[in-house]
Design an enzyme around this catalytic site. Structure first.
Site, PDB file in Angstrom:
ATOM      1  N   TYR A 193      42.458  43.794  32.285  1.00  0.00           N
ATOM      2  CA  TYR A 193      41.115  43.899  31.724  1.00  0.00           C
ATOM      3  C   TYR A 193      41.005  45.098  30.801  1.00  0.00           C
ATOM      4  O   TYR A 193      41.883  45.960  30.767  1.00  0.00           O
ATOM      5  CB  TYR A 193      40.070  43.987  32.837  1.00  0.00           C
ATOM      6  CG  TYR A 193      39.978  45.325  33.540  1.00  0.00           C
ATOM      7  CD1 TYR A 193      40.974  45.751  34.408  1.00  0.00           C
ATOM      8  CD2 TYR A 193      38.903  46.183  33.313  1.00  0.00           C
ATOM      9  CE1 TYR A 193      40.891  46.983  35.049  1.00  0.00           C
ATOM     10  CE2 TYR A 193      38.811  47.418  33.954  1.00  0.00           C
ATOM     11  CZ  TYR A 193      39.812  47.808  34.817  1.00  0.00           C
ATOM     12  OH  TYR A 193      39.733  49.028  35.442  1.00  0.00           O
ATOM     13  N   ARG A 253      45.941  48.376  23.869  1.00  0.00           N
ATOM     14  CA  ARG A 253      46.296  48.564  25.293  1.00  0.00           C
ATOM     15  C   ARG A 253      46.253  47.237  26.032  1.00  0.00           C
ATOM     16  O   ARG A 253      47.089  46.968  26.894  1.00  0.00           O
ATOM     17  CB  ARG A 253      45.364  49.586  25.958  1.00  0.00           C
ATOM     18  CG  ARG A 253      45.792  49.917  27.381  1.00  0.00           C
ATOM     19  CD  ARG A 253      44.989  51.046  27.994  1.00  0.00           C
ATOM     20  NE  ARG A 253      43.590  50.684  28.152  1.00  0.00           N
ATOM     21  CZ  ARG A 253      42.642  51.518  28.571  1.00  0.00           C
ATOM     22  NH1 ARG A 253      42.946  52.776  28.867  1.00  0.00           N
ATOM     23  NH2 ARG A 253      41.396  51.111  28.677  1.00  0.00           N
ATOM     24  N   ARG A 269      48.289  27.280  44.064  1.00  0.00           N
ATOM     25  CA  ARG A 269      48.719  28.599  44.536  1.00  0.00           C
ATOM     26  C   ARG A 269      50.225  28.649  44.812  1.00  0.00           C
ATOM     27  O   ARG A 269      50.729  27.894  45.646  1.00  0.00           O
ATOM     28  CB  ARG A 269      47.946  28.977  45.802  1.00  0.00           C
ATOM     29  CG  ARG A 269      48.180  30.417  46.239  1.00  0.00           C
ATOM     30  CD  ARG A 269      47.285  30.806  47.411  1.00  0.00           C
ATOM     31  NE  ARG A 269      47.445  32.202  47.758  1.00  0.00           N
ATOM     32  CZ  ARG A 269      48.444  32.681  48.510  1.00  0.00           C
ATOM     33  NH1 ARG A 269      49.345  31.862  49.005  1.00  0.00           N
ATOM     34  NH2 ARG A 269      48.527  33.967  48.771  1.00  0.00           N
ATOM     35  N   HIS A 306      53.226  32.024  44.362  1.00  0.00           N
ATOM     36  CA  HIS A 306      53.337  33.398  43.858  1.00  0.00           C
ATOM     37  C   HIS A 306      54.044  33.478  42.507  1.00  0.00           C
ATOM     38  O   HIS A 306      53.651  34.236  41.637  1.00  0.00           O
ATOM     39  CB  HIS A 306      54.065  34.290  44.873  1.00  0.00           C
ATOM     40  CG  HIS A 306      53.250  34.595  46.095  1.00  0.00           C
ATOM     41  ND1 HIS A 306      52.862  33.638  46.993  1.00  0.00           N
ATOM     42  CD2 HIS A 306      52.738  35.759  46.557  1.00  0.00           C
ATOM     43  CE1 HIS A 306      52.156  34.191  47.959  1.00  0.00           C
ATOM     44  NE2 HIS A 306      52.054  35.481  47.718  1.00  0.00           N
ATOM     45  N   LYS A 362      46.688  48.012  33.050  1.00  0.00           N
ATOM     46  CA  LYS A 362      45.273  47.979  33.475  1.00  0.00           C
ATOM     47  C   LYS A 362      44.971  46.652  34.176  1.00  0.00           C
ATOM     48  O   LYS A 362      44.334  45.759  33.617  1.00  0.00           O
ATOM     49  CB  LYS A 362      44.367  48.218  32.253  1.00  0.00           C
ATOM     50  CG  LYS A 362      42.960  48.659  32.637  1.00  0.00           C
ATOM     51  CD  LYS A 362      42.242  49.264  31.460  1.00  0.00           C
ATOM     52  CE  LYS A 362      40.780  49.540  31.717  1.00  0.00           C
ATOM     53  NZ  LYS A 362      40.473  50.419  32.843  1.00  0.00           N
ATOM     54  N   GLU A 402      44.498  60.961  38.852  1.00  0.00           N
ATOM     55  CA  GLU A 402      43.388  60.548  37.977  1.00  0.00           C
ATOM     56  C   GLU A 402      42.252  60.097  38.875  1.00  0.00           C
ATOM     57  O   GLU A 402      42.371  60.134  40.100  1.00  0.00           O
ATOM     58  CB  GLU A 402      43.816  59.437  37.006  1.00  0.00           C
ATOM     59  CG  GLU A 402      44.211  58.135  37.697  1.00  0.00           C
ATOM     60  CD  GLU A 402      44.596  57.018  36.719  1.00  0.00           C
ATOM     61  OE1 GLU A 402      44.141  57.012  35.578  1.00  0.00           O
ATOM     62  OE2 GLU A 402      45.366  56.135  37.149  1.00  0.00           O
ATOM     63  N   LEU A 427      46.779  55.878  34.089  1.00  0.00           N
ATOM     64  CA  LEU A 427      46.391  54.995  32.991  1.00  0.00           C
ATOM     65  C   LEU A 427      46.300  55.800  31.695  1.00  0.00           C
ATOM     66  O   LEU A 427      45.761  56.907  31.687  1.00  0.00           O
ATOM     67  CB  LEU A 427      45.033  54.327  33.276  1.00  0.00           C
ATOM     68  CG  LEU A 427      44.633  53.302  32.215  1.00  0.00           C
ATOM     69  CD1 LEU A 427      45.426  52.012  32.360  1.00  0.00           C
ATOM     70  CD2 LEU A 427      43.144  53.001  32.265  1.00  0.00           C
TER      71      LEU A 427
HETATM   72  N1  PDD Z   1      38.214  52.434  33.772  1.00  0.00           N
HETATM   73  N2  PDD Z   1      41.950  55.693  34.826  1.00  0.00           N
HETATM   74  C1  PDD Z   1      41.521  54.585  35.475  1.00  0.00           C
HETATM   75  C2  PDD Z   1      42.119  54.249  36.796  1.00  0.00           C
HETATM   76  C3  PDD Z   1      40.526  53.768  34.902  1.00  0.00           C
HETATM   77  O1  PDD Z   1      40.120  52.663  35.534  1.00  0.00           O
HETATM   78  C4  PDD Z   1      39.964  54.142  33.646  1.00  0.00           C
HETATM   79  C5  PDD Z   1      38.900  53.320  32.978  1.00  0.00           C
HETATM   80  C6  PDD Z   1      40.432  55.312  33.024  1.00  0.00           C
HETATM   81  C7  PDD Z   1      39.911  55.764  31.690  1.00  0.00           C
HETATM   82  O2  PDD Z   1      40.351  54.909  30.664  1.00  0.00           O
HETATM   83  P1  PDD Z   1      39.482  54.683  29.344  1.00  0.00           P
HETATM   84  O3  PDD Z   1      39.238  56.035  28.765  1.00  0.00           O
HETATM   85  O4  PDD Z   1      40.330  53.844  28.504  1.00  0.00           O
HETATM   86  O5  PDD Z   1      38.193  54.008  29.777  1.00  0.00           O
HETATM   87  C8  PDD Z   1      41.440  56.045  33.636  1.00  0.00           C
HETATM   88  C9  PDD Z   1      37.202  51.548  33.248  1.00  0.00           C
HETATM   89  C10 PDD Z   1      36.131  52.247  32.492  1.00  0.00           C
HETATM   90  C11 PDD Z   1      36.677  50.689  34.380  1.00  0.00           C
HETATM   91  O6  PDD Z   1      37.484  50.317  35.226  1.00  0.00           O
HETATM   92  O7  PDD Z   1      35.491  50.360  34.411  1.00  0.00           O
END
Ligand code: PDD
Length: 286
Positions: free
Chosen positions: A33, A52, A100, A102, A149, A182, A207
């Site tokens: 996402y 990304r 389903r 895997h 992501k 993070e 991330l």
């Molecule tokens: N999340 N680290 C994680 C684990 C994140 O889920 C996000 C962003 C970031 C920051 O990334 P960016 O600057 O590209 O938004 C870092 C989004 C906002 C979410 O899950 O809603």
């Protein structure tokens, strides 16, 4: 006004939208996402977000449901149909719907795409930034490829819930060496004793935040000192300032970590300044 979603080729009223119960996102969390900010009608750092997304898809060998140009058209259509001036657009791609199993489905199974947009009152984020947020810490229980992501966010949800139950707004993941990784949905930063702006270096444990990337451009343009390195929770406790970055939080000062005041317990001046100039540098596309 009814909210409109894009679901696999169609614009539909959100409450009438359907996806298959066999969708692999639903069954395995097998998808990725993006969340992209909408600021005064413009997409913020759209190209970086779409790059990304393409990388996340490639890493997981999920076929892109649309080319970047076509996806850009869908984003704009969803923003317009939902009349969003300030908020976020959410893009989700899964490996598609199949019985389903895997292992991957046959290549004839198309990936699924949904796009939604949400209006947010920008004053809420500004108020949080003026006050500063509280952070709690939690062990990092995630898999070893959080540079992708993915929509598999159970540890992030547990961490954010722990923050909420602890009266905080964000949780910071701590690795087995006591280093800050993070946030549950943001990157983590401190301003160390020497005045350097510090955030963890990029590898598969973190991330590659788009807000982080743009902020690094701003730090360079302002002639400030950046250090991409690990920092411990102990170092964070004694930092001059702390803050988080993310598409939904921009630059938001952190005033307590695990109940301990950072600096004098008020939002740091440098974090506030970086927040105030963020949108001047971030790319805006209409
Ligand atoms: N999340 N680290 C994680 C684990 C994140 O889920 C996000 C962003 C970031 C920051 O990334 P960016 O600057 O590209 O938004 C870092 C989004 C906002 C979410 O899950 O809603």
């Amino acid at each position: 006004m009814s909210r409109i979603a894009y679901v696999n080729g169609q614009y539909v009223i959100q409450r009438d939208a359907n996806v298959s119960i066999q969708d692999r996102g639903y069954q395995f969390g097998d998808g990725v996402y993006e969340v992209c900010e909408i600021f005064r009608g413009a997409l913020i750092d759209e190209a970086r977000h779409l790059d990304r997304l393409a990388r996340s898809l490639e890493e997981l060998r999920i076929g892109a449901p649309l080319g970047k140009g076509a996806l850009g058209v869908v984003l704009r259509e969803i923003i317009a149909r939902n009349k969003v001036a300030n908020g976020y657009v959410y893009i989700q791609v899964t490996r598609g719907a199949a019985p389903r199993d895997h292992a991957f489905p046959p290549s004839s199974v198309r990936s699924s795409l949904i796009v939604t947009a949400r209006q947010i009152d920008p004053e809420k984020g500004e108020a949080a930034a003026r006050k500063g947020i509280s952070v709690v810490t939690t062990p990092d229980l995630r898999w070893k490829r959080v540079d992708i992501k993915t929509i598999s966010l159970i540890p992030n949800c547990l961490a954010r819930q722990a923050a909420k139950e602890g009266g905080a707004q964000e949780a910071w993941f701590i690795d087995s060496d006591g280093m800050v990784v993070e946030g549950a949905a943001s990157n983590a930063w401190i301003i160390d004793r020497s005045g350097a702006i510090v955030t963890r270096q990029l590898d598969s444990s973190v991330l590659r935040g788009i807000t982080r990337t743009t902020l690094i451009d701003i730090i360079a343009a302002q002639g400030l000192t950046l250090e991409e390195r690990k920092f411990s929770l102990e170092e964070a406790f004694s930092a001059q300032e702390a803050f988080i970055t993310g598409a939904t939080t921009l630059v938001t000062p952190v005033v307590t970590i695990d109940g301990r005041k950072i600096g004098d317990g008020a939002p740091g001046p440098l974090a506030q300044r970086l927040r105030s100039i963020f949108h001047d540098t971030a790319a805006r596309t209409f």
